[in-house]
Each structure stands twice: as C-alpha cells, then as structure tokens.
Design a protein around this motif. Structure first.
Motif, PDB file in Angstrom:
ATOM      1  N   GLU A 231      35.243 -14.542 -15.326  1.00  0.00           N
ATOM      2  CA  GLU A 231      35.238 -13.079 -15.184  1.00  0.00           C
ATOM      3  C   GLU A 231      34.768 -12.403 -16.470  1.00  0.00           C
ATOM      4  O   GLU A 231      34.061 -11.394 -16.424  1.00  0.00           O
ATOM      5  CB  GLU A 231      36.631 -12.560 -14.819  1.00  0.00           C
TER       6      GLU A 231
ATOM      7  N   ILE B 240      25.488 -18.318 -14.989  1.00  0.00           N
ATOM      8  CA  ILE B 240      25.540 -16.890 -14.693  1.00  0.00           C
ATOM      9  C   ILE B 240      24.162 -16.264 -14.926  1.00  0.00           C
ATOM     10  O   ILE B 240      23.719 -15.428 -14.135  1.00  0.00           O
ATOM     11  CB  ILE B 240      26.619 -16.178 -15.552  1.00  0.00           C
TER      12      ILE B 240
ATOM     13  N   ARG C 234      30.968 -12.702 -16.632  1.00  0.00           N
ATOM     14  CA  ARG C 234      30.287 -11.825 -15.685  1.00  0.00           C
ATOM     15  C   ARG C 234      30.267 -10.373 -16.141  1.00  0.00           C
ATOM     16  O   ARG C 234      29.375  -9.620 -15.775  1.00  0.00           O
ATOM     17  CB  ARG C 234      30.934 -11.937 -14.313  1.00  0.00           C
TER      18      ARG C 234
END
Length: 62
Positions: free
Chosen positions: A4, A56, A7
């Motif tokens: 998280e 990512i 991101r």
C-alpha cells in the motif's frame, strides 16, 4: 515496505526509492563478501522491495 505504501508513491518517489534500494543492496552485498553480515536477511528484504517496486511500475505502464 508494504504494498500500500508503494502504491501511494508518485513516479518520482518510486524512482528515487528504487535507486536508493539498489545502492544499499550493492553496498551490503559488497560488505557481506568481505565480512559476513550480522543480519543477512536484510539482503533478502531489499531484493523483495526492489521487486515490489518494479512490479508496481510495470502495472502502471500497462
């Protein structure tokens, strides 16, 4: 580093973080060749963080 957190980073932050992690990995692996590290699991953690960031980045491109 959690997924998280990665991101939420901007592209510039990802690049800077990736550069820093690769530099740290190089330094630690060099030190480990000369004299064994006390915490060798740090190498594995850094490699995993690098892989997470690369993943990512690739997902953002596609």
């Amino acid at each position: 580093m959690k997924l998280e957190e990665i991101r939420k980073m901007t592209a510039e932050e990802l690049e800077k973080n990736l550069k820093d992690l690769r530099e740290e990995l190089g330094n630690l692996s060099f030190q480990h060749r000369i004299r064994p590290l006390e915490d060798t699991s740090r190498l594995k953690k850094i490699r995993k963080d690098i892989a997470r960031i690369e993943t990512i980045k690739m997902q953002a491109v596609n």
